[in-house]
Design an enzyme around this catalytic site. Structure first.
Site, mmCIF file in Angstrom:
data_model
loop_
_atom_site.group_PDB
_atom_site.id
_atom_site.type_symbol
_atom_site.label_atom_id
_atom_site.label_comp_id
_atom_site.label_asym_id
_atom_site.label_seq_id
_atom_site.Cartn_x
_atom_site.Cartn_y
_atom_site.Cartn_z
ATOM 1 N N GLU A 326 -39.968 25.401 17.074
ATOM 2 C CA GLU A 326 -39.996 26.514 18.022
ATOM 3 C C GLU A 326 -39.188 26.230 19.289
ATOM 4 O O GLU A 326 -39.748 26.117 20.387
ATOM 5 C CB GLU A 326 -41.451 26.828 18.407
ATOM 6 C CG GLU A 326 -42.335 27.214 17.242
ATOM 7 C CD GLU A 326 -43.813 27.258 17.615
ATOM 8 O OE1 GLU A 326 -44.129 26.963 18.793
ATOM 9 O OE2 GLU A 326 -44.630 27.579 16.755
ATOM 10 N N GLY A 328 -37.155 27.103 22.524
ATOM 11 C CA GLY A 328 -36.988 28.242 23.419
ATOM 12 C C GLY A 328 -36.030 27.864 24.529
ATOM 13 O O GLY A 328 -34.916 28.381 24.638
ATOM 14 N N ARG A 329 -36.462 26.910 25.358
ATOM 15 C CA ARG A 329 -35.637 26.405 26.452
ATOM 16 C C ARG A 329 -34.270 25.920 25.962
ATOM 17 O O ARG A 329 -33.237 26.168 26.596
ATOM 18 C CB ARG A 329 -36.367 25.246 27.130
ATOM 19 C CG ARG A 329 -35.619 24.592 28.275
ATOM 20 C CD ARG A 329 -36.166 23.193 28.573
ATOM 21 N NE ARG A 329 -37.615 23.163 28.575
ATOM 22 C CZ ARG A 329 -38.364 23.314 29.656
ATOM 23 N NH1 ARG A 329 -37.797 23.522 30.816
ATOM 24 N NH2 ARG A 329 -39.679 23.254 29.571
ATOM 25 N N TYR A 374 -43.108 22.596 38.977
ATOM 26 C CA TYR A 374 -42.979 21.407 38.147
ATOM 27 C C TYR A 374 -42.213 20.273 38.822
ATOM 28 O O TYR A 374 -41.923 19.265 38.174
ATOM 29 C CB TYR A 374 -42.218 21.730 36.845
ATOM 30 C CG TYR A 374 -42.831 22.776 35.963
ATOM 31 C CD1 TYR A 374 -44.197 22.826 35.730
ATOM 32 C CD2 TYR A 374 -42.022 23.720 35.340
ATOM 33 C CE1 TYR A 374 -44.745 23.790 34.899
ATOM 34 C CE2 TYR A 374 -42.556 24.688 34.499
ATOM 35 C CZ TYR A 374 -43.920 24.709 34.292
ATOM 36 O OH TYR A 374 -44.451 25.664 33.463
ATOM 37 N N CYS A 401 -41.389 32.975 52.510
ATOM 38 C CA CYS A 401 -42.148 32.392 53.613
ATOM 39 C C CYS A 401 -43.012 31.236 53.115
ATOM 40 O O CYS A 401 -44.246 31.278 53.156
ATOM 41 C CB CYS A 401 -43.012 33.477 54.259
ATOM 42 S SG CYS A 401 -43.672 32.977 55.857
#
Length: 473
Positions: A326, A328-329, A374, A401
């Site tokens: 799988e 994705g990234r 992260y 902010c």
């Protein structure tokens, strides 16, 4: 030497992380960090993607904006499908690649995925809705999630998707009851927690014991779940699922995970007389965000996993199940950069006598939360021109902010970067737009696809009207 209370980033003489060095040419692009058609123009030095320069993109669509190199995305998807199918052909007739939609998903991307031969993994009803709108064949869809609602499960069953990955004992009976009410048999995989500590940030490690995902192998919970599924005729146990984390750069963790989950696979055959036809090893394959990262090529990764699976199955005396993964990234991440416009630039004196340059852009943590969430590292480059100025260690920050509103913690940018310049940050295709927010009531940027000299909108920019549309006051 006494450490500074605020950490090494404020200490005297700080020159950036050990892996970051002043470049010989501050305009040079590091190919591993960028999509394949991205280059710098030889004359004016403008960054180009698919032969379209970023100044033109900014003028037409504004900034900030996510810019996808469509050909790059498609090539990476196709590369994973080919690499894994070829690597496992001699073991189990090939392998299936499910694009992890949580990395980034829209209807057009879902179509690209299918056209390049991949299946699609979703983890919420919203992602499933996008996939169905894109007319992804239901048999090529999966549904994940540690807390699926009855409505989400019901929608998946009504659509006839290819598999539901079950995450908890209580979910087994809920899926079975919902399937029985519809007169269908639900194809399920059991997500197994194998107790592997992936070498990654704790928030994206998913196979150690103390976290929310999966059924524990060591406690016997996964074994019990197998029996529970087999006792329900409304369920078809297709196989087991293991996912150890994200942004992983070697196959060592997968070796341990495969050994443990295949041990359960063999036990199911021995104890229940059931040969499970599938095994999903998850994803989490890393990409290069900076020069410190050295990801494996898909063919090398696939070959390594095939060797591991083949050996473990031979040792256990079981046939190799149909393997799926799988990514994705690894597909979406490098295909995209975010384009910003510089606003304020200022130098800040540090306690130790040093100076840090802050380059503020018109986006920030609302379009890329990963640095704050992260502690992720990114790179950046001046995008609208070539500069002859010397490089200076800079921090690219956003407009929100929050003092933690940092896009790029450390990067060497030309010392003459100023208001109105464009800055591009590569590697933002995964978990940036999908995690984007409207913090400080900042509308989310558009997603633009560049291909063959043209740019088109995949997701339009939000407007203030969009921000106010849900405000019933």
């Amino acid at each position: 030497m006494r450490a500074h209370e605020a950490g090494a980033l404020h200490a005297e003489g700080y020159l950036g992380p050990s892996w970051l060095r002043p470049p010989d040419d501050v305009n040079e692009l590091v190919p591993a960090l960028w999509a394949r058609t991205v280059r710098r123009g030889s004359q004016c030095g403008k960054l180009k993607v698919a032969e379209v320069d970023v100044v033109a993109i900014a003028a037409e669509f504004g900034t900030p904006a996510y810019v996808i190199d469509e050909a790059d995305f498609r090539a990476r998807a196709r590369g994973y499908a080919t690499a894994f199918d070829e690597a496992f052909a001699h073991l189990c007739g090939g392998a299936d690649v499910y694009y992890a939609g949580k990395a980034f998903l829209c209807t057009e991307v879902a179509r690209w995925v299918v056209e390049e031969g991949l299946s699609l993994d979703t983890c919420t009803g919203g992602e499933l809705a996008v996939a169905l709108r894109a007319q992804v064949p239901p048999a090529r869809l999966g549904l994940h999630g540690n807390n699926k609602s009855d409505a989400e499960i019901g929608r998946a069953l009504d659509a006839g998707i290819g598999r539901i990955v079950v995450d908890a004992p209580s979910e087994i009976d809920r899926v079975a009851d919902l399937a029985r009410a519809r007169g269908v048999r639900a194809p399920v995989l059991l997500r197994v927690t194998v107790g592997v500590e992936a070498h990654t940030h704790s928030y994206i490690a998913t196979a150690h014991e103390d976290q929310k995902f999966g059924l524990s192998l060591s406690s016997g919970q996964a074994h019990a779940a197998v029996a529970q599924v087999l006792a329900r005729p409304e369920l078809e146990l297709r196989g087991l699922h293991s996912h150890i984390g994200s942004q992983i750069f070697d196959v060592q963790g997968f070796e341990v995970a495969a050994r443990r989950v295949l041990g359960l696979h063999a036990a199911v055959a021995a104890e229940h007389g059931v040969q499970l036809p599938e095994l999903d090893l998850g994803g989490g394959f890393g990409i290069a965000y900076t020069t410190q990262h050295d990801p494996l090529a898909p063919a090398e990764l696939a070959a390594g996993l095939a060797q591991i699976v083949g050996k473990e199955c031979a040792d256990l005396g079981v046939d190799v199940p149909r393997i799926s993964v799988e990514p994705g990234r690894a597909i979406a991440g490098p295909s995209t950069f975010t384009l910003y416009t510089v606003g304020t630039v200022k130098d800040v004196d540090l306690d130790g006598g040093g100076v840090r340059r802050y380059v503020a852009v018109d986006g920030g943590m609302s379009d890329n939360i990963r640095t704050a969430l992260y502690d992720a590292d990114y790179s950046a480059t001046l995008a609208n021109r070539r500069s002859q100025a010397p490089p200076v260690l800079s921090r690219v920050v956003g407009k929100h902010c929050e003092s933690g509103d940092i896009v790029v913690k450390d990067e060497f940018l030309p010392s003459d970067v100023g208001p109105g310049d464009l800055v591009a940050v590569p590697g933002t295709g995964a978990y940036c737009r999908s995690m984007a927010s409207q913090y400080n009531h900042v509308p989310r940027p558009p997603v633009l696809a560049a291909r063959d000299g043209e740019v088109r909108v995949l997701l339009r920019r939000e407007t203030e009207d969009d921000l106010l549309a849900l405000d019933v006051g």
